[in-house]
Motif scaffolding. Structure first.
Motif, mmCIF file in Angstrom:
data_model
loop_
_atom_site.group_PDB
_atom_site.id
_atom_site.type_symbol
_atom_site.label_atom_id
_atom_site.label_comp_id
_atom_site.label_asym_id
_atom_site.label_seq_id
_atom_site.Cartn_x
_atom_site.Cartn_y
_atom_site.Cartn_z
ATOM 1 N N ASP A 288 1.065 -1.067 -0.125
ATOM 2 C CA ASP A 288 -0.319 -0.206 0.216
ATOM 3 C C ASP A 288 1.082 1.185 0.582
ATOM 4 O O ASP A 288 1.977 1.240 0.651
ATOM 5 C CB ASP A 288 -1.394 0.112 1.055
ATOM 6 C CG ASP A 288 -1.741 -0.666 1.374
ATOM 7 O OD1 ASP A 288 -2.338 -1.635 -0.334
ATOM 8 O OD2 ASP A 288 -1.866 -1.205 2.164
ATOM 9 N N LYS A 289 0.338 2.047 -0.589
ATOM 10 C CA LYS A 289 0.780 3.552 -0.601
ATOM 11 C C LYS A 289 0.723 4.686 0.587
ATOM 12 O O LYS A 289 -0.525 4.616 0.941
ATOM 13 C CB LYS A 289 0.790 4.797 -1.838
ATOM 14 C CG LYS A 289 1.356 5.515 -1.968
ATOM 15 C CD LYS A 289 1.237 6.516 -3.326
ATOM 16 C CE LYS A 289 0.221 6.736 -3.360
ATOM 17 N NZ LYS A 289 -0.888 8.020 -3.958
ATOM 18 N N VAL A 290 2.204 4.548 1.239
ATOM 19 C CA VAL A 290 1.665 5.026 2.902
ATOM 20 C C VAL A 290 2.040 6.740 2.345
ATOM 21 O O VAL A 290 1.734 7.397 3.369
ATOM 22 C CB VAL A 290 2.780 4.175 3.656
ATOM 23 C CG1 VAL A 290 1.472 2.704 3.828
ATOM 24 C CG2 VAL A 290 3.919 3.878 3.026
ATOM 25 N N ILE A 291 3.156 6.861 1.523
ATOM 26 C CA ILE A 291 4.204 8.289 1.640
ATOM 27 C C ILE A 291 3.930 8.899 0.310
ATOM 28 O O ILE A 291 4.337 8.033 -1.052
ATOM 29 C CB ILE A 291 5.139 8.499 2.453
ATOM 30 C CG1 ILE A 291 4.875 7.814 3.585
ATOM 31 C CG2 ILE A 291 5.522 9.302 1.877
ATOM 32 C CD1 ILE A 291 6.644 7.578 4.739
ATOM 33 N N LYS A 292 3.309 10.595 0.115
ATOM 34 C CA LYS A 292 3.351 10.618 -1.103
ATOM 35 C C LYS A 292 4.428 12.435 -1.168
ATOM 36 O O LYS A 292 4.282 12.827 -0.320
ATOM 37 C CB LYS A 292 2.273 10.804 -1.428
ATOM 38 C CG LYS A 292 2.020 11.520 -2.975
ATOM 39 C CD LYS A 292 3.069 10.716 -4.499
ATOM 40 C CE LYS A 292 2.890 11.603 -5.174
ATOM 41 N NZ LYS A 292 3.272 10.843 -6.678
ATOM 42 N N VAL A 293 5.255 12.121 -1.893
ATOM 43 C CA VAL A 293 6.046 13.463 -2.055
ATOM 44 C C VAL A 293 5.842 14.603 -3.170
ATOM 45 O O VAL A 293 5.593 13.664 -4.515
ATOM 46 C CB VAL A 293 7.557 13.309 -2.096
ATOM 47 C CG1 VAL A 293 8.374 14.901 -2.362
ATOM 48 C CG2 VAL A 293 7.589 12.692 -0.648
ATOM 49 N N GLU A 294 5.061 15.445 -3.375
ATOM 50 C CA GLU A 294 3.953 15.622 -4.578
ATOM 51 C C GLU A 294 5.303 16.697 -5.356
ATOM 52 O O GLU A 294 6.185 17.010 -4.653
ATOM 53 C CB GLU A 294 3.606 17.395 -3.774
ATOM 54 C CG GLU A 294 1.483 16.552 -3.003
ATOM 55 C CD GLU A 294 0.679 15.937 -4.327
ATOM 56 O OE1 GLU A 294 1.032 15.850 -5.129
ATOM 57 O OE2 GLU A 294 -0.031 15.230 -3.574
ATOM 58 N N SER A 295 5.835 16.211 -6.502
ATOM 59 C CA SER A 295 6.325 16.950 -7.182
ATOM 60 C C SER A 295 5.653 18.429 -7.276
ATOM 61 O O SER A 295 4.862 18.744 -7.511
ATOM 62 C CB SER A 295 5.562 16.214 -9.119
ATOM 63 O OG SER A 295 5.932 15.509 -9.151
ATOM 64 N N LYS A 296 6.800 19.423 -8.079
ATOM 65 C CA LYS A 296 6.372 20.511 -7.801
ATOM 66 C C LYS A 296 6.514 21.002 -9.350
ATOM 67 O O LYS A 296 7.124 20.961 -10.415
ATOM 68 C CB LYS A 296 7.247 21.307 -7.215
ATOM 69 C CG LYS A 296 7.755 21.060 -6.065
ATOM 70 C CD LYS A 296 9.568 21.072 -4.951
ATOM 71 C CE LYS A 296 9.320 20.703 -3.900
ATOM 72 N NZ LYS A 296 8.702 21.093 -2.603
ATOM 73 N N LYS A 297 5.337 22.030 -9.405
ATOM 74 C CA LYS A 297 5.189 22.839 -10.984
ATOM 75 C C LYS A 297 6.909 24.293 -11.207
ATOM 76 O O LYS A 297 6.745 24.618 -10.446
ATOM 77 C CB LYS A 297 4.193 23.130 -11.364
ATOM 78 C CG LYS A 297 3.713 22.540 -11.807
ATOM 79 C CD LYS A 297 1.542 23.580 -11.641
ATOM 80 C CE LYS A 297 0.762 21.941 -11.800
ATOM 81 N NZ LYS A 297 -0.760 22.184 -11.932
#
Length: 472
Positions: A288-297
């Motif tokens: 299961d995905k438990v951490i997501k680092v958001e991309s930066k525009k």
């Protein structure tokens, strides 16, 4: 307590290892391939003892006899998996080559501060006996053998298999996997014998990543997105966990150190996510995905969105904290994983990267930061590149960091680092409340090496560490 008279290498348990001595030296491969300097890679010995007059300096260099090997990760001839065998000794460092497929066996026992080459396993022996090439992760086994993961076949096509070396002679014995059981892609692996399991991760065909990174290769399906589950005793592939688009390029994976546990984590580079994998009640493995680092525009970069690019993860020996890097964004993060299903961010530090102020990249939308980070200067040197390989001290209080990922990608994403050399830094860790703080007095500047700037990769302590020891 009676002294252990029949102990082998390493420590009886992960918690025993946390009580081990403070690190005084570290070994790390230094790479000249792709830098324009026609010199062989070498193994550096670095003094990390703050009481020493040569603290944070390279005190020995062992050059390899060949050019363009691309030394990368390393392992041991034996480790805590052989703790009960007093005939074993952790006295050889195993250095596989990511490009040449050569394996160097380094004697670190005779003089730990000045290692010497013990044996060279030529690539032709690996090719002929295993039909594998492009070697990555090395782990010692409880049997006394050494196992090395491969990313492809000798032609550069994707193939996830494993090379076995004899732990005494270091001759190639053949493949670990049963015939017909190679995975589609290869990269990292970790085994947990009490649950009769090994799990391996996936990158890409060598002929794809060797030439640099191209998003078209991702769109074409040339990068992996699965975990491969193996029967440890039968050496067979029993399950494949497809992580989907949220799990693109699962690279470094770690089980929890407690050998009774049947769970761990994997960092997925291109999707900048961390998955928690575990054995379900039905006996099947899941993730299961438990951490997501958001991309930066961003503007002024190769793409309109910049992923974090998680390329390395660690778990503290007490299974309390998870650490990982964002090589492009430039930060290292610390998570409390006492509840593995819901990691909690407890520390974060930016150590340069691609989005610092004053650079070519302008961040136009950021879901995390209010402003771009300040450039990092340590002891008068501006740090180029982002945090890449990380290694935690046994007691969990110090995190060592280097900045080189892979020479071709370094040149593509951080050309100034290739020109000026990579660095080694040290971060102090708060193990009570969580938190990360740079040690301003520690810097190893690999731009000042005798033969010119060089790229330093993975760190190893002579007595073992949390990413090389597996307990059985």
């Amino acid at each position: 307590m009676a002294k252990c008279e029949l102990c082998g290498p390493g420590y009886k348990s992960p918690l025993d290892a946390m009580k081990g001595p403070r690190e005084q030296i570290v070994y790390l491969p230094c790479i000249y391939r792709s830098t324009g300097i026609n010199k062989p890679d070498y193994l550096a010995t670095v003094d990390v003892d703050p009481k020493s007059p040569t603290y944070s300096q390279v005190i020995h260099r062992l050059p390899m006899p060949n050019l363009n090997d691309e030394l990368h990760d390393s392992g041991w001839n034996t480790c805590s998996s052989c703790f009960g065998d007093p005939s074993k000794s952790r006295n050889k460092l195993i250095l596989p080559s990511l490009v040449s497929s050569r394996v160097y066996v380094i004697d670190v026992g005779t003089d730990p501060q000045a290692p010497r080459i013990h044996k060279v396993v030529e690539p032709e022996e690996v090719f002929s006996k295993c039909k594998l090439a492009y070697l990555h992760t090395s782990h010692c086994l409880g049997s006394g053998e050494i196992m090395i993961s491969a990313l492809g076949d000798p032609s550069g096509n994707a193939k996830g298999g494993f090379v076995l070396l004899d732990g005494e002679t270091f001759e190639v014995k053949g493949n670990w996997e049963a015939e017909g059981n190679s995975a589609k892609f290869g990269y990292d692996f970790w085994y947990q014998p009490r649950h009769n399991v090994m799990i391996s991760s996936e990158m890409a065909p060598p002929k794809v990543y060797l030439k640099g990174f191209n998003m078209e290769d991702v769109a074409a399906g040339h990068y992996g997105h699965s975990l491969n589950v193996w029967d440890w005793t039968k050496h067979t592939l029993i399950q494949t966990l497809d992580l989907g688009q949220d799990g693109l390029t699962p690279l470094e994976l770690k089980f929890l150190h407690n050998p009774d546990e049947e769970q761990g984590f994997v960092g997925c580079a291109l999707s900048s996510s961390v998955f928690h994998f575990y054995k379900g009640k039905d006996g099947k493995w899941a993730a299961d995905k438990v951490i997501k680092v958001e991309s930066k525009k961003v503007e002024g970069w190769a793409l309109q969105e910049m992923p974090g690019l998680i390329t390395n993860i660690l778990i503290s020996l007490d299974d309390h904290f998870l650490y990982f890097n964002n090589w492009l964004h430039g930060d290292i993060r610390q998570y409390d994983i006492t509840n593995p299903k819901e990691p909690k961010l407890t520390g974060q530090i930016f150590l340069s990267g691609s989005i610092v102020k004053g650079g070519k990249v302008i961040v136009t939308e950021d879901k995390e930061l209010k402003m771009q980070p300040e450039p990092l200067v340590v002891k008068g040197k501006k740090i180029n590149g982002g945090p890449q390989m990380i290694q935690l001290s046994l007691d969990g209080r110090r995190l060592y960091v280097t900045t080189s990922l892979y020479s071709v990608w370094d040149k593509q994403f951080y050309p100034d680092m290739v020109k000026d050399g990579s660095v080694m830094l040290q971060v102090d860790v708060d193990t009570t409340n969580g938190g990360l703080k740079l040690n301003p007095d520690f810097l190893v500047d690999f731009g000042k090496e005798p033969d010119g700037p060089v790229l330093a990769h993975e760190l190893r302590y002579p007595g073992g560490d949390c990413s090389s020891d597996i307990w059985i």
